[in-house]
Design a protein around this motif. Sequence first.
Motif, PDB file in Angstrom:
ATOM      1  N   GLY A 281      19.542  59.046  62.124  1.00  0.00           N
ATOM      2  CA  GLY A 281      19.283  57.744  61.248  1.00  0.00           C
ATOM      3  C   GLY A 281      18.211  57.757  60.520  1.00  0.00           C
ATOM      4  N   GLN A 282      17.508  58.894  60.347  1.00  0.00           N
ATOM      5  CA  GLN A 282      16.086  58.805  59.620  1.00  0.00           C
ATOM      6  C   GLN A 282      16.250  59.967  58.609  1.00  0.00           C
ATOM      7  N   THR A 283      15.531  59.793  57.511  1.00  0.00           N
ATOM      8  CA  THR A 283      15.442  60.961  56.706  1.00  0.00           C
ATOM      9  C   THR A 283      13.986  61.719  56.334  1.00  0.00           C
ATOM     10  N   TYR A 284      13.995  62.903  56.504  1.00  0.00           N
ATOM     11  CA  TYR A 284      12.918  63.747  56.559  1.00  0.00           C
ATOM     12  C   TYR A 284      13.018  64.416  55.291  1.00  0.00           C
ATOM     13  N   GLN A 285      11.692  64.673  54.693  1.00  0.00           N
ATOM     14  CA  GLN A 285      11.377  65.438  53.469  1.00  0.00           C
ATOM     15  C   GLN A 285      10.177  66.561  53.473  1.00  0.00           C
ATOM     16  N   PHE A 286      10.434  67.865  53.210  1.00  0.00           N
ATOM     17  CA  PHE A 286       9.303  68.951  53.435  1.00  0.00           C
ATOM     18  C   PHE A 286       9.592  69.800  52.242  1.00  0.00           C
ATOM     19  N   LYS A 287       8.153  69.822  51.892  1.00  0.00           N
ATOM     20  CA  LYS A 287       7.732  70.934  51.029  1.00  0.00           C
ATOM     21  C   LYS A 287       6.424  71.511  51.353  1.00  0.00           C
ATOM     22  N   LEU A 288       6.668  72.564  51.812  1.00  0.00           N
ATOM     23  CA  LEU A 288       5.383  73.136  52.833  1.00  0.00           C
ATOM     24  C   LEU A 288       4.585  74.277  51.948  1.00  0.00           C
ATOM     25  N   SER A 289       3.566  74.817  52.539  1.00  0.00           N
ATOM     26  CA  SER A 289       2.857  75.682  51.619  1.00  0.00           C
ATOM     27  C   SER A 289       3.464  77.088  52.091  1.00  0.00           C
ATOM     28  N   ALA A 290       3.209  78.104  51.223  1.00  0.00           N
ATOM     29  CA  ALA A 290       3.634  79.421  51.376  1.00  0.00           C
ATOM     30  C   ALA A 290       3.365  80.028  52.804  1.00  0.00           C
ATOM     31  N   GLY A 291       4.176  80.541  53.407  1.00  0.00           N
ATOM     32  CA  GLY A 291       3.920  80.984  54.769  1.00  0.00           C
ATOM     33  C   GLY A 291       4.252  80.136  55.710  1.00  0.00           C
ATOM     34  N   SER A 292       4.645  78.817  55.527  1.00  0.00           N
ATOM     35  CA  SER A 292       5.172  77.827  56.622  1.00  0.00           C
ATOM     36  C   SER A 292       6.344  77.896  57.050  1.00  0.00           C
ATOM     37  N   LEU A 293       6.504  77.502  58.219  1.00  0.00           N
ATOM     38  CA  LEU A 293       7.923  77.566  58.631  1.00  0.00           C
ATOM     39  C   LEU A 293       8.329  76.363  59.283  1.00  0.00           C
ATOM     40  N   LEU A 294       9.822  76.062  59.058  1.00  0.00           N
ATOM     41  CA  LEU A 294      10.228  74.786  59.616  1.00  0.00           C
ATOM     42  C   LEU A 294      11.402  75.014  60.330  1.00  0.00           C
ATOM     43  N   LEU A 295      11.512  74.377  61.643  1.00  0.00           N
ATOM     44  CA  LEU A 295      12.501  74.675  62.493  1.00  0.00           C
ATOM     45  C   LEU A 295      13.218  73.206  62.853  1.00  0.00           C
ATOM     46  N   TYR A 296      14.516  73.423  62.740  1.00  0.00           N
ATOM     47  CA  TYR A 296      15.271  72.109  62.910  1.00  0.00           C
ATOM     48  C   TYR A 296      16.717  72.255  63.339  1.00  0.00           C
ATOM     49  N   PRO A 297      17.491  71.493  64.195  1.00  0.00           N
ATOM     50  CA  PRO A 297      18.662  71.478  64.408  1.00  0.00           C
ATOM     51  C   PRO A 297      19.550  71.965  63.596  1.00  0.00           C
ATOM     52  N   CYS A 298      20.449  72.864  63.938  1.00  0.00           N
ATOM     53  CA  CYS A 298      21.578  73.263  63.056  1.00  0.00           C
ATOM     54  C   CYS A 298      22.418  72.127  62.536  1.00  0.00           C
ATOM     55  N   GLY A 299      22.815  71.281  63.451  1.00  0.00           N
ATOM     56  CA  GLY A 299      23.822  70.389  63.163  1.00  0.00           C
ATOM     57  C   GLY A 299      23.257  69.077  62.404  1.00  0.00           C
ATOM     58  N   ASP A 300      22.034  69.121  61.867  1.00  0.00           N
ATOM     59  CA  ASP A 300      21.687  67.872  61.241  1.00  0.00           C
ATOM     60  C   ASP A 300      22.059  68.269  59.652  1.00  0.00           C
ATOM     61  N   LEU A 301      22.580  67.209  58.706  1.00  0.00           N
ATOM     62  CA  LEU A 301      22.805  67.152  57.439  1.00  0.00           C
ATOM     63  C   LEU A 301      21.560  67.520  56.560  1.00  0.00           C
ATOM     64  N   HIS A 302      21.625  68.357  55.762  1.00  0.00           N
ATOM     65  CA  HIS A 302      20.409  68.515  54.757  1.00  0.00           C
ATOM     66  C   HIS A 302      20.796  68.787  53.663  1.00  0.00           C
ATOM     67  N   GLN A 303      19.659  68.901  52.832  1.00  0.00           N
ATOM     68  CA  GLN A 303      20.345  69.319  51.156  1.00  0.00           C
ATOM     69  C   GLN A 303      18.794  69.742  50.762  1.00  0.00           C
ATOM     70  N   VAL A 304      18.816  70.870  49.639  1.00  0.00           N
ATOM     71  CA  VAL A 304      17.646  70.959  48.795  1.00  0.00           C
ATOM     72  C   VAL A 304      17.678  70.235  47.617  1.00  0.00           C
ATOM     73  N   LEU A 305      16.751  69.366  46.941  1.00  0.00           N
ATOM     74  CA  LEU A 305      16.896  68.549  45.880  1.00  0.00           C
ATOM     75  C   LEU A 305      16.524  69.447  44.845  1.00  0.00           C
ATOM     76  N   PRO A 306      17.060  68.936  43.603  1.00  0.00           N
ATOM     77  CA  PRO A 306      16.877  69.646  42.469  1.00  0.00           C
ATOM     78  C   PRO A 306      15.487  70.067  42.245  1.00  0.00           C
ATOM     79  N   VAL A 307      15.309  71.284  41.638  1.00  0.00           N
ATOM     80  CA  VAL A 307      13.993  71.865  41.078  1.00  0.00           C
ATOM     81  C   VAL A 307      13.861  71.341  39.448  1.00  0.00           C
ATOM     82  N   THR A 308      13.088  70.891  39.194  1.00  0.00           N
ATOM     83  CA  THR A 308      12.854  70.392  37.753  1.00  0.00           C
ATOM     84  C   THR A 308      11.953  71.167  36.782  1.00  0.00           C
ATOM     85  N   ARG A 309      11.047  71.953  37.691  1.00  0.00           N
ATOM     86  CA  ARG A 309       9.873  72.951  37.048  1.00  0.00           C
ATOM     87  C   ARG A 309       9.605  73.913  37.983  1.00  0.00           C
ATOM     88  N   GLY A 310       9.575  75.449  37.467  1.00  0.00           N
ATOM     89  CA  GLY A 310       9.184  76.301  38.139  1.00  0.00           C
ATOM     90  C   GLY A 310      10.220  76.881  38.989  1.00  0.00           C
TER      91      GLY A 310
END
Length: 218
Positions: free
Chosen positions: A131-160
């Motif tokens: 029931g919560q939405t989390y958003q991540f944009k981490l520094s180079a070399g950073s790792l995020l772990l999360y359950p495979c069952g969670d719905l997720h998406q990568v938002l549109p890149v607008t530059r770079g």
Amino acid sequence: MHQLILNDVLPPALLEQVRKVLASAHFNDGKDSATGLARAAKHNLQLPQQEHAALLDAIAQRLFELPELQAFAMPLHVGRPLINRFEPGMAYGLHSDSAYLNGVRGDVAYTLFLEDPASYEGGELQILSRGQTYQFKLSAGSLLLYPCGDLHQVLPVTRGVRHAAVGWIQSQIRDADQRELIAKLKAVPLYIGQEERYRDLAIQTNECIQRLIRMWGN
């Protein structure tokens, strides 16, 4: 919390090797590795796995060796990652990961960020969990772990350009709640076991941990 962030997980030499490959490599259409509804949602490019197998396996092995990942995910297997490339206008819409990927059950998903977040706009990894939405944009070399069952998406890149390595882990413990309980319990004997007066309690706590792993393991 079913998510974990680890910073600076790649040795500098390996991160530099990855960046050299990203600067010169050919990328395929990301849809080639997607199935079902995810195929329609996926709009990115992907580094050919077989062509760069040695580099990708080196990343997977490094992740497997991380003590924090061992404690959190209790891995049986860390899958070979895919490296995705998102150019302006590209995104990966809301989707769920397949239960099995290349014959390996996915329990824990990982995203290894490979770019300075200031070098691109958009491209946040958004996860919907309990029931919560989390958003991540981490520094180079950073790792995020999360359950495979969670719905997720990568938002549109607008530059770079956004590069990230993504993969899946099969755990000794299938259930995320059970993994979290064991991970928290493991911290207890590590701390109190250093003091003689708590040694018996640390031994008993470790006994409980091992019994839970036997009970819940697969």
